[in-house]
Design a protein around this motif. Structure first.
Motif, PDB file in Angstrom:
ATOM      1  N   LEU A 129       0.863  -1.181   0.000  1.00 33.99           N
ATOM      2  CA  LEU A 129       0.000   0.000   0.000  1.00 33.99           C
ATOM      3  C   LEU A 129       0.898   1.229   0.000  1.00 33.99           C
ATOM      4  N   SER A 130       0.586   2.201  -0.838  1.00 26.27           N
ATOM      5  CA  SER A 130       1.410   3.412  -0.908  1.00 26.27           C
ATOM      6  C   SER A 130       0.525   4.650  -0.872  1.00 26.27           C
ATOM      7  N   TYR A 131       1.137   5.739  -0.413  1.00 21.12           N
ATOM      8  CA  TYR A 131       0.474   7.037  -0.375  1.00 21.12           C
ATOM      9  C   TYR A 131       1.463   8.087  -0.870  1.00 21.12           C
ATOM     10  N   ARG A 132       1.008   8.977  -1.736  1.00 20.42           N
ATOM     11  CA  ARG A 132       1.868  10.046  -2.227  1.00 20.42           C
ATOM     12  C   ARG A 132       1.103  11.355  -2.261  1.00 20.42           C
ATOM     13  N   GLU A 133       1.773  12.433  -1.855  1.00 21.76           N
ATOM     14  CA  GLU A 133       1.212  13.780  -1.938  1.00 21.76           C
ATOM     15  C   GLU A 133       2.173  14.674  -2.689  1.00 21.76           C
ATOM     16  N   ASN A 134       1.667  15.381  -3.688  1.00 23.97           N
ATOM     17  CA  ASN A 134       2.455  16.343  -4.469  1.00 23.97           C
ATOM     18  C   ASN A 134       1.897  17.739  -4.257  1.00 23.97           C
ATOM     19  N   THR A 135       2.788  18.680  -4.024  1.00 20.23           N
ATOM     20  CA  THR A 135       2.401  20.075  -3.853  1.00 20.23           C
ATOM     21  C   THR A 135       3.211  20.927  -4.819  1.00 20.23           C
ATOM     22  N   TYR A 136       2.548  21.867  -5.473  1.00 28.13           N
ATOM     23  CA  TYR A 136       3.222  22.751  -6.425  1.00 28.13           C
ATOM     24  C   TYR A 136       2.932  24.200  -6.059  1.00 28.13           C
ATOM     25  N   LYS A 137       4.022  24.984  -5.998  1.00 28.11           N
ATOM     26  CA  LYS A 137       3.902  26.383  -5.632  1.00 28.11           C
ATOM     27  C   LYS A 137       4.585  27.255  -6.678  1.00 28.11           C
ATOM     28  N   ILE A 138       3.949  28.368  -7.000  1.00 26.64           N
ATOM     29  CA  ILE A 138       4.562  29.429  -7.795  1.00 26.64           C
ATOM     30  C   ILE A 138       4.500  30.699  -6.968  1.00 26.64           C
ATOM     31  N   SER A 139       5.665  31.301  -6.730  1.00 25.75           N
ATOM     32  CA  SER A 139       5.740  32.559  -5.985  1.00 25.75           C
ATOM     33  C   SER A 139       6.084  33.678  -6.954  1.00 25.75           C
ATOM     34  N   ALA A 140       5.396  34.784  -6.843  1.00 23.88           N
ATOM     35  CA  ALA A 140       5.599  35.911  -7.754  1.00 23.88           C
ATOM     36  C   ALA A 140       6.986  36.506  -7.572  1.00 23.88           C
ATOM     37  N   GLY A 141       7.482  37.112  -8.632  1.00 26.80           N
ATOM     38  CA  GLY A 141       8.750  37.804  -8.556  1.00 26.80           C
ATOM     39  C   GLY A 141       8.583  39.158  -7.902  1.00 26.80           C
ATOM     40  N   GLU A 142       9.683  39.874  -7.771  1.00 22.76           N
ATOM     41  CA  GLU A 142       9.588  41.228  -7.229  1.00 22.76           C
ATOM     42  C   GLU A 142       8.803  42.091  -8.225  1.00 22.76           C
ATOM     43  N   PRO A 143       8.069  43.103  -7.737  1.00 23.37           N
ATOM     44  CA  PRO A 143       7.196  43.880  -8.625  1.00 23.37           C
ATOM     45  C   PRO A 143       7.894  44.440  -9.852  1.00 23.37           C
ATOM     46  N   ALA A 144       9.146  44.851  -9.719  1.00 20.18           N
ATOM     47  CA  ALA A 144       9.843  45.441 -10.860  1.00 20.18           C
ATOM     48  C   ALA A 144      10.051  44.446 -11.988  1.00 20.18           C
ATOM     49  N   SER A 145       9.922  43.124 -11.722  1.00 15.52           N
ATOM     50  CA  SER A 145      10.138  42.122 -12.762  1.00 15.52           C
ATOM     51  C   SER A 145       8.917  41.947 -13.657  1.00 15.52           C
ATOM     52  N   TYR A 146       7.768  42.518 -13.273  1.00 17.25           N
ATOM     53  CA  TYR A 146       6.571  42.354 -14.102  1.00 17.25           C
ATOM     54  C   TYR A 146       5.736  43.622 -14.249  1.00 17.25           C
ATOM     55  N   GLU A 147       5.937  44.625 -13.417  1.00 12.82           N
ATOM     56  CA  GLU A 147       5.083  45.805 -13.472  1.00 12.82           C
ATOM     57  C   GLU A 147       5.392  46.686 -14.678  1.00 12.82           C
ATOM     58  N   ASN A 148       4.409  47.468 -15.071  1.00 17.10           N
ATOM     59  CA  ASN A 148       4.555  48.444 -16.150  1.00 17.10           C
ATOM     60  C   ASN A 148       4.700  49.821 -15.523  1.00 17.10           C
ATOM     61  N   GLY A 149       5.907  50.397 -15.670  1.00 17.12           N
ATOM     62  CA  GLY A 149       6.152  51.706 -15.067  1.00 17.12           C
ATOM     63  C   GLY A 149       5.626  52.859 -15.893  1.00 17.12           C
ATOM     64  N   GLY A 150       5.181  52.602 -17.129  1.00 15.94           N
ATOM     65  CA  GLY A 150       4.555  53.635 -17.936  1.00 15.94           C
ATOM     66  C   GLY A 150       5.509  54.576 -18.638  1.00 15.94           C
ATOM     67  N   TYR A 151       6.784  54.281 -18.663  1.00 19.20           N
ATOM     68  CA  TYR A 151       7.746  55.200 -19.274  1.00 19.20           C
ATOM     69  C   TYR A 151       7.761  55.069 -20.791  1.00 19.20           C
ATOM     70  N   ASP A 152       7.396  56.126 -21.490  1.00 25.59           N
ATOM     71  CA  ASP A 152       7.591  56.277 -22.939  1.00 25.59           C
ATOM     72  C   ASP A 152       6.999  55.115 -23.739  1.00 25.59           C
ATOM     73  N   GLY A 153       5.961  54.471 -23.217  1.00 27.01           N
ATOM     74  CA  GLY A 153       5.333  53.375 -23.946  1.00 27.01           C
ATOM     75  C   GLY A 153       6.219  52.159 -24.121  1.00 27.01           C
ATOM     76  N   ARG A 154       7.274  52.029 -23.319  1.00 34.52           N
ATOM     77  CA  ARG A 154       8.204  50.911 -23.451  1.00 34.52           C
ATOM     78  C   ARG A 154       7.612  49.629 -22.869  1.00 34.52           C
ATOM     79  N   PRO A 155       8.083  48.462 -23.366  1.00 36.66           N
ATOM     80  CA  PRO A 155       7.540  47.191 -22.860  1.00 36.66           C
ATOM     81  C   PRO A 155       7.864  46.983 -21.391  1.00 36.66           C
ATOM     82  N   ALA A 156       6.937  46.308 -20.701  1.00 35.89           N
ATOM     83  CA  ALA A 156       7.065  46.096 -19.264  1.00 35.89           C
ATOM     84  C   ALA A 156       7.717  44.750 -18.982  1.00 35.89           C
ATOM     85  N   GLY A 157       8.244  44.622 -17.789  1.00 36.37           N
ATOM     86  CA  GLY A 157       8.805  43.352 -17.330  1.00 36.37           C
ATOM     87  C   GLY A 157      10.296  43.255 -17.512  1.00 36.37           C
ATOM     88  N   SER A 158      10.904  42.441 -16.703  1.00 32.65           N
ATOM     89  CA  SER A 158      12.349  42.229 -16.799  1.00 32.65           C
ATOM     90  C   SER A 158      12.664  41.556 -18.126  1.00 32.65           C
TER      91      SER A 158
END
Length: 801
Positions: A409-438
């Motif tokens: 008899l066997s038992y298995r548990e799997n857990t998966y986590k995704i943690s967000a990056g620091e805000p500067a790695s994904y936020e849009n700062g709005g400068y000159d219409g440039r693309p956002a994110g690292s």
């Protein structure tokens, strides 16, 4: 976090719980000398050699792995087992750090990996770019130091009825060293013919006695490698025109701006394996390890004139560097004992994989000149707990034989986590219409964060019997129940008949399954990928959305279901009195409802898709779906013989593998606007069926003359094919790679080894010019079976004690 894991590791080595459990292969009960060739995977009958079972098993000793001079565990296994594929890739995000590996031409997640017969956790990383095995996650074999390995057993047969999910293509069982005294330490260094990719590695092991007949083995590895680069010069305009004229800096710009080659890395690992007598014929045991790897690879170069660059920060443009940190931790403890006439094995194990995305030499253009240049882009984490109890004994059976009965008899548990990056790695700062994110890799947003788990319970029964001295048979059935998709029942039957003392036939039939991984169920992210649009690579915000996301629900995609397989194998075995051993094994594996990472949907496909993508902030979207039925057929041949030549010994081995995968049916879910065919296009079909060489093989000679050991190997990597989004198929021809080494044993303690890998400096065919991205990507950077670094020479010294 690291120190907590190390404390767990030490605690696991010193105190083993006696009533906890995880699944095991019972044949490892047998006590044998370290130099004996045995099989513990795939059978519980008795100690067996590689040619003595009903299914094909390759056994590679730790000495042979180390003697190859290859510094990566997965690469050494690739050269030892032709049916094992471990290609090189570059500019494939996280896959540069944890590369996919596969068996028999199937997906990386169709192979189950065990350590000492216990299930090993997979990597938290999901392969997203154009590598073989796209959409899968695999066990990171390079996290296990070669210095800790006693042998590796590769069962080339379906074994889901024995071990549960994932064992469709086969099983790789890594057996750790277990000596109670002595050990060795090795220092290795080398570099490519061109002079880059220089590396050095120090690794070793030692053993200690525990009690009267117990042991504790400790192994370590420190491995440092610098990058290789085979990029072509970038001929493109780099700077904005000045009054309509070329910027003078164009003449002095370093055109070797890209990094196309192996990532640089620093890897540290420690493993242990312990056992100690306890009670009446009982044994406490524990093993595990911790590894940490920091790597560095390049993305696409951002030119000075690119709107993803800020000349105030990088006047000449920049190469974003992905510097992820990967760590793996595992510990298993258990107790084997006799209960009446039953052999009982109760144990528990846990494993963790973390993949932390980091970027250097980057920026977020939308933040303007004040942008950071280094980013924490988020972390993937997978946790797995396995617990089981297994019992086995022999009963008197017909014809004065013994029947092995095992269940558990066997038992298995799997857990998966995704943690967000620091805000500067994904936020849009709005400068000159440039693309956002690292740049290089956009950070995980809070919307991508997940912390989900699932569990399953398994119950199996297995029978094996040597009915006569000539005939043996086995049968197994396994029932699994998962908390997310339901249940599955798998079975297996096997048989072997010795026609003569030298010649035998063997066959197996089995069903299997692979549960959708928690990575495939829950992974979601939007990142910048370069996509071939009308022959030009252009950056797009590419979204990978899980099946519980609003986008997937809007397009009416269903929940993931398990893949199911049916396998047959038939083999011939010859064991001659003159030392000649030959095995020939043919196989067929049919898989229904294979899970794929779909092709991308774009806004122009339909108004519904456009609306869903706009809401998600993505230029294209892809999903994990059950979509494809395939058939894989092939044959594996292994022949070995030893010759006594005067006072010397010559060992020879020929190995050949052939596999061919075909798509039998595409059963895509019904989505809005009849876009079913867009989800599995020719690019993905070619990747699934032709991106792995159909033919592979090796011919090796090992000569031992007094204190000298010489090795010569000829390795063949067959032709394969890739296709781009423009519909261009490129076939890459097969190549021979020659390796040569000489080892001198000065005395019982000290030995020296020098060698050359890829002696003839072989490279893969170059890509079609339209795939070379202006001549920069000369070689197939997403999939090169033996890499594209050319020749490599090395030297090493080993001290044994």
């Amino acid at each position: 976090m690291k120190y907590a894991k190390l404390s767990y590791l030490i605690a696991g080595a010193l105190a083993v719980p006696s009533a906890l459990m995880t699944h095991s292969a019972f044949a490892q009960e047998a006590s044998v000398e370290a130099e004996e060739t045995i099989q513990v995977v795939g059978s519980r009958l008795s100690v067996r050699t590689a040619t003595d079972g009903s299914a094909p098993v390759d056994i590679i000793s730790g000495e042979d792995l180390a003697a190859s001079g290859i510094t990566e565990t997965a690469r050494a296994l690739q050269y030892a087992v032709p049916s094992f594929n471990f290609p090189t890739s570059s500019i494939t995000d996280g896959s540069d750090a944890v590369r996919p590996a596969s068996l028999r031409g199937l997906s990386p997640d169709h192979t189950l990996v065990l350590i000492n017969g216990k299930r090993r956790h997979s990597s938290a990383l999901v392969h997203l770019n154009g590598t073989t095995g796209r959409g899968s996650s695999n066990v990171d074999l390079n996290a296990i130091p070669i210095s800790s390995i006693k042998r590796i057993e590769v069962l080339r047969d379906g074994a889901a009825a024995l071990y549960g999910s994932d064992a469709i293509a086969g099983v790789i069982n890594i057996v750790l060293k277990d000596q109670s005294e002595g050990g060795s330490i090795t220092a290795n260094a080398g570099q490519t013919y061109i002079g880059d990719g220089d590396q050095y590695k120090v690794h070793g092991n030692t053993g200690f006695a525990l009690g009267d007949d117990g042991s504790l083995m400790l192994a370590f590895e420190y491995h440092h490698k610098n990058k290789t680069n085979r990029a072509g010069p970038d001929p493109r305009q780099q700077y904005e025109l000045i009054n309509g004229e070329e910027d003078p800096r164009e003449e002095t710009f370093n055109r070797l701006s890209h990094h196309v080659g192996d990532a640089s890395f620093e890897n540290k690992a420690i493993f242990f394996n312990a056992n100690m007598a306890a009670g009446n014929e009982g044994e406490l045991y524990a093993f595990g390890g911790y590894s940490d790897r920091t790597s560095q690879s390049g993305a696409f170069y951002r030119r000075a004139l690119d709107n993803r660059n800020l000349t105030e920060v990088y006047p000449d443009g920049y190469l974003p560097l992905l510097t992820p940190e990967t760590s793996d931790f595992s510990v298993v403890g258990g107790y084997k004992f006799l209960l009446a006439d039953w052999n009982v094995d109760a144990s528990v194990g846990m494993g963790t994989s973390e993949f932390q995305y980091r970027l250097e030499n980057s920026l977020n253009a939308s933040f303007g000149p004040s942008t950071p240049t280094e980013f924490d882009a988020g972390t993937l984490e997978l946790n797995e707990v396995n617990a089981s109890v297994d019992v086995q004994r022999f009963f008197p059976f017909v014809n004065n034989s013994d029947l092995s009965v095992a269940f558990g008899l066997s038992y298995r548990e799997n857990t998966y986590k995704i943690s967000a990056g620091e805000p500067a790695s994904y936020e849009n700062g709005g400068y000159d219409g440039r693309p956002a994110g690292s740049q290089g890799f956009t950070g995980f947003k809070p919307e991508s964060e997940v912390d989900e788990s699932r569990d399953n319970v398994g119950l199996y029964v297995e029978l094996e019997n040597m009915l006569t001295t000539q005939f043996q048979w086995g049968a197994a059935v396994r029932y699994e129940d998962y908390s997310d998709f339901g249940n599955n029942t798998s079975w297996k039957i096997s048989g072997r008949y010795d026609v003569t003392d030298q010649f035998a036939i063997r066959a197996t039939a089995n069903t299997g399954f692979r549960a959708p991984s928690v990575q495939q169920i829950y992974f979601t992210n939007i990142s910048t990928l370069f996509v071939n649009r009308n022959g030009e690579l252009v950056p797009e915000q590419s979204g990978t959305f899980n099946n519980i996301s609003p986008v997937a629900q809007a397009l009416q995609l269903g929940a993931l279901q398990p893949e199911e397989s049916q396998s047959l194998s038939f083999g011939l075995v010859w064991s001659g009195d003159d030392g000649l051993s030959v095995t020939v094994d043919a196989f067929q594996i049919d898989i229904d409802d294979r899970i794929i990472l779909s092709s991308s949907l774009i806004p122009s496909d339909s108004p519904a898709v456009a609306a869903a993508l706009a809401a998600a902030g993505a230029d294209n979207a892809r999903f994990f779906i059950n979509a494809v039925d395939t058939s894989s057929r092939g044959v594996d041949v292994v022949a070995t013989q030893e010759f006594d030549v005067g006072s010397s010994l010559l060992k020879t081995q020929l190995a050949y593998g052939y596999n061919k995968t075909e798509v039998d049916g595409v059963n895509l879910p019904t989505i809005l606007d009849g876009l079913e065919d867009k989800l599995f296009d020719n690019v993905e079909q070619t990747r699934m069926t032709r991106s792995v060489p159909r033919h592979s093989g090796s011919l090796s000679f090992t000569s031992i003359v007094e204190d000298f050991e010489t090795r010569l190997g000829f390795n063949y990597f067959g032709d394969y094919m890739l296709e781009n989004n423009a519909g261009l198929q490129t076939e890459f021809s097969g190549k021979w790679v020659v390796d040569f080494s000489v080892k001198y044993k000065m005395d019982d303690n000290l030995s020296f080894n020098v060698g050359v890998q890829n002696l003839l400096d072989e490279y893969p065919d170059k890509q079609h010019p339209s795939n070379q991205f202006n001549g920069i990507f000369m070689y197939p950077n997403t999939n090169a079976p033996f890499g594209f670094n050319g020749g490599y020479y090395y030297g090493e010294v080993t001290y044994s004690f």
